[in-house]
Design a protein around this motif. Structure first.
Motif, PDB file in Angstrom:
ATOM      1  N   SER A   4      37.892  50.160  31.881  1.00 21.64           N
ATOM      2  CA  SER A   4      38.569  50.264  33.170  1.00 21.64           C
ATOM      3  C   SER A   4      38.141  49.084  34.038  1.00 21.64           C
ATOM      4  O   SER A   4      37.127  48.434  33.771  1.00 21.64           O
ATOM      5  N   PHE A   5      38.929  48.821  35.059  1.00 26.19           N
ATOM      6  CA  PHE A   5      38.706  47.693  35.963  1.00 26.19           C
ATOM      7  C   PHE A   5      38.566  48.236  37.375  1.00 26.19           C
ATOM      8  O   PHE A   5      39.272  49.167  37.762  1.00 26.19           O
ATOM      9  N   GLN A  93      43.873  41.403  29.852  1.00 26.60           N
ATOM     10  CA  GLN A  93      44.047  42.609  30.674  1.00 26.60           C
ATOM     11  C   GLN A  93      43.351  42.460  32.028  1.00 26.60           C
ATOM     12  O   GLN A  93      43.894  42.868  33.061  1.00 26.60           O
ATOM     13  N   THR A  96      45.359  40.171  34.284  1.00 23.90           N
ATOM     14  CA  THR A  96      46.539  40.890  34.780  1.00 23.90           C
ATOM     15  C   THR A  96      46.136  41.826  35.913  1.00 23.90           C
ATOM     16  O   THR A  96      46.809  41.890  36.951  1.00 23.90           O
ATOM     17  N   TRP A  97      45.025  42.541  35.742  1.00 26.64           N
ATOM     18  CA  TRP A  97      44.547  43.445  36.782  1.00 26.64           C
ATOM     19  C   TRP A  97      44.203  42.656  38.051  1.00 26.64           C
ATOM     20  O   TRP A  97      44.570  43.060  39.163  1.00 26.64           O
ATOM     21  N   THR A 100      47.380  41.488  39.869  1.00 24.22           N
ATOM     22  CA  THR A 100      48.015  42.603  40.577  1.00 24.22           C
ATOM     23  C   THR A 100      47.219  42.986  41.820  1.00 24.22           C
ATOM     24  O   THR A 100      47.784  43.174  42.904  1.00 24.22           O
ATOM     25  N   TYR A 101      45.906  43.069  41.690  1.00 25.38           N
ATOM     26  CA  TYR A 101      45.039  43.438  42.815  1.00 25.38           C
ATOM     27  C   TYR A 101      45.180  42.435  43.963  1.00 25.38           C
ATOM     28  O   TYR A 101      45.355  42.821  45.120  1.00 25.38           O
TER      29      TYR A 101
END
Length: 141
Positions: A4-5, A93, A96-97, A100-101
Motif C-alpha cells: 500500500s502507499f 505503481q 502512478t500513486w 495522482t496524489y
C-alpha cells in the motif's frame, strides 16, 4: 505481497532513516540524516512510503513549491525501494500513486534529480514520461 502507499506523518519520519541510509550507501551518517529529516518537517516536505504488511519497503520525499518555469511543482527526492521488493512493477505503481496524489493537491508538474551513473533509473524515468531539462550542480559552502 500486500503493498500500500501512503503519506507518512511527520512524527514518523525517523522510521525512513535506515532506507535513506541504504540509498546513500552509508555516505551520510544516520544521526545526520535524523537531524536533517527533523528540520525538513517544516520545509514544504512530505514523505510518501510503500508498506508491505506495515513494514516500510519504499520511500520518496515530496518537495512542494512554485517554480517560474513549471508552475506548482513537486520534486521527488530520495526514491528508494528495498532490493527484495524490486522488479515487481512496484516502482511504476508508486509513480502512478504519486502522480495522482500530487494532481489532486493541485500541482502541475513533477521533477526529480537522479545520479549521472544510475543508468537503470534513467531508463525507468524515461519510461514514466520524464524528460531531461538540464544538469543539477552542487557546491558545498
Amino acid at each position: 505481497m500486500n503493498y500500500s502507499f501512503k503519506i507518512l506523518p511527520n512524527s514518523e519520519l525517523e522510521s525512513i532513516v535506515p532506507l535513506v541510509f541504504d540509498l546513500n550507501q552509508g555516505k551520510v551518517d544516520k544521526s545526520v540524516l535524523s537531524s536533517r529529516f527533523n528540520e525538513m518537517k517544516n520545509q514544504n516536505y512530505e514523505c510518501a512510503v510503500i508498506t508491505n504488511n506495515k513494514e516500510i519497503v519504499g520511500v520518496t520525499g515530496l518537495w512542494f513549491c512554485t517554480r517560474h518555469y513549471s508552475g506548482k511543482s513537486v520534486e521527488i527526492d530520495h526514491v528508494y525501494i528495498k532490493p527484495d521488493h524490486r522488479n515487481k512493477g512496484l516502482g511504476k505503481q508508486f509513480m502512478t500513486w504519486i502522480h495522482t496524489y500530487c494532481k489532486k493537491k493541485g500541482f502541475e508538474s513533477i521533477e526529480l534529480n537522479t545520479y549521472v551513473q544510475n543508468h537503470p533509473s534513467h531508463k525507468f524515468y524515461y519510461n514514466e514520461g520524464f524528460k531531461i531539462l538540464g544538469y543539477h550542480f552542487l557546491k558545498r559552502i
